[in-house]
Design an enzyme around this catalytic site. Structure first.
Site: not given
Ligand SMILES: *[C@@H]1O[C@H](CO)[C@@H](O)[C@H](O)[C@H]1NC(C)=O
Ligand SMILES: *[C@@H]1O[C@H](CO)[C@@H](O)[C@H](O)[C@H]1NC(C)=O
Length: 515
Positions: A248, A308-310
């Site tokens: 992100h 999050d969401e790597v």
């Protein structure tokens, strides 16, 4: 006999909803008489002994005095008017932080024109005056005779705003804070930067905003941030900033050389760059300096570090990075993420700041400091929270409270019916580690045009779950109170949407003229 009957009804619970339309409902409320005193609008004042000069108290008092100016004096009741709220604070030095005492007692006595509000800290006064406001009947100008003893069930009652996908002007953020305080939230989680834009103007790294913001009219300068923090403090709300890494971060890469991993064609959104490159030593110095600036700016003592969401495919596509991993003995990308997070958490630890991370950091078995708070947002939250508290970490819940997912039309009921402590197999001691929850308003389709009506009063259902007794679960009771609560918001210039098929507010939302 009448007194006795009423107080019985109240402690039983639901039959009281016509009488005390307060959201979130207080922990303990007792009707002491059927007498209703009218407010004497012209004479009304809020008094306090020695705290007149205090910033939080003086701004809170003038705020609530102003709110009542809008109303007309109610009919003289034979028993007289309410003319004053007298405020006392036991510990006026307590500073705002997550966990500060917010308790208060409020006593509207049928025999006295003076209402008594007593709190442990200044922030209990903020909560108590809000309850006083909500007890006022806008239609007939009267107050019930009631004794309230109130305190929150959970210490962390948060709300997320996202200013990366769409910018929110400072006056909009302030209105959001006003609405949150009306529902006794105490944390504003400011997801300030993300892939789409970097609106945080860092004096240490100005190029981040200069290159990463949409444009220089859509940035938060230090003065803007201090204004938001100060406004939030006056409303008893702690501002927790989020700097989400290592994923992100697309917008960060525009202003910093070598910061992101280069991976032509397989990066974020199919582009050429992915997460932060963990092999570049200079990146940790950037993070150290930036986070030192951020943690000294925000007095919350807390920062949200994201995590999050790597995605791993970009890292895997960068041959230099893969070679570096071999040299370091890092076996796989999970371990690479772990390497990055350990270094990041170490930096923040040395800044004496506590932190919140999204649940992936826990799910991926990364090494984390024992005081980390795990923020649960995915499905199967009961199972995840069960594991988190078993492992001894504190946790907050968001999974069922993504308010940006809208639907027709009364989704507040599903938010209301969530019970955060319903975690199968957890012991009482483990459940103490559930410190609260957070409603989220992600910014994909939200900006200044709709955030207020989309947030309010739906968020108030979450607020009641986090503040009031776990026994308060009757949806019909809540519906009645929530409708009144919405009208109270409209009377304070917040365009809160309707929640029932047919209704009206005695004081309608009057447009944006008062902003
Ligand atoms: C407010 O007063 C009006 C007029 O007396 C009454 O009809 C209404 O039920 C009251 N509302 C509440 C929430 O008590
Ligand atoms: C952190 O706290 C320690 C002990 O109180 C203190 O010595 C140190 O200077 C603090 N560090 C920062 C960056 O504030």
């Amino acid at each position: 006999m009448m007194f006795l009957l009423l107080s019985l009804l109240l402690t039983v619970g639901e039959a009281n909803f016509n009488i005390l339309p307060v959201v979130p409902f207080p922990q303990e409320a007792e009707m002491i008489s059927t007498v209703r005193r009218s407010l004497h609008v012209e004479e009304f004042k809020i008094t306090t002994d020695k705290l007149r000069e205090d910033k939080v108290i003086s701004s809170t008092i003038s705020r609530y005095e102003r709110y009542f100016e809008r109303f007309e004096r109610g009919p003289a009741s034979p028993d007289g008017y309410v003319t004053e709220v007298s405020v006392t604070v036991a510990d006026p030095t307590a500073q705002l932080k997550i966990g500060v005492d917010e308790s208060y007692t409020l006593n509207i006595n049928p025999l006295s024109p003076v209402v008594k509000l007593a709190a442990k800290t200044r922030f209990g006064v903020v909560r108590g005056l809000e309850t006083f406001y909500q007890l006022y009947n806008i239609t007939d100008g009267t107050f019930p005779s009631v004794k309230i003893k109130d305190y929150p069930r959970f210490t962390y009652r948060g709300f997320l705003i996202d200013t990366s996908r769409h910018f929110l002007p400072v006056d909009t953020i302030e209105k959001v804070i006003t609405g949150l305080a009306m529902s006794k939230f105490n944390v504003l989680h400011w997801h300030i930067v993300d892939d789409p834009s970097f609106p945080y103007y860092s004096p240490t790294f100005p190029s981040l905003a200069e290159k990463g913001a949409y444009d220089m009219n859509h940035v938060y300068r230090i003065s803007d941030i201090l204004q938001v923090i100060s406004y939030a403090e006056d409303h008893g709300i702690v501002v927790v900033p989020e700097f989400d890494t290592p994923g992100h971060t697309l917008s960060w890469g525009k202003g910093l050389e070598n910061f992101l991993t280069h991976c032509p064609g397989v990066g974020t959104f199919g582009g050429d760059y992915g997460p932060i490159n963990p092999s570049v030593e200079a990146n940790y110095q950037v993070l150290q300096k930036l986070l030192a600036e951020v943690t000294s700016l925000f007095p919350s003592g807390f920062i949200h570090l994201g995590g999050d969401e790597v995605p791993f495919n970009c890292w895997a596509a960068n041959q230099e990075l893969v070679a570096w991993m071999k040299k370091q003995g890092i076996q796989n990308f999970n371990d690479l993420e772990s390497y990055y997070e350990e270094r990041l958490l170490d930096i923040v630890h040395h800044l004496n700041t506590s932190y919140v991370v999204w649940e992936e950091i826990f799910n991926n078995n990364l090494q984390i400091q024992p005081d980390t708070i795990i923020h649960v947002w995915k499905d199967k939250w009961q199972a995840t929270m069960g594991k988190v508290i078993k492992a001894g970490y504190k946790t907050i819940l968001s999974s069922p409270w993504y308010l940006n997912y809208i639907s027709f039309s009364r989704d507040w009921k599903t938010y209301y019916q969530v019970e955060p402590l319903k975690i199968p197999g957890a012991t009482a001691e483990e459940l103490n580690l559930v410190i609260g929850g957070e409603a989220c308003m992600w910014g994909e389709y939200v900006d200044a045009t709709n955030i207020l009506s989309r947030t309010f009063p739906r968020a108030s259902a979450v607020a009641e779950r986090l503040w009031s007794s776990e026994k308060r679960t009757n949806v019909a009771d809540m519906e009645f109170r929530l409708d009144k609560h919405r009208c109270g918001m409209c009377a304070r210039d917040i365009p809160a949407e309707t929640i029932i098929l047919r209704s009206y507010c005695p004081v309608e939302f009057s447009g944006y003229d008062h902003w």
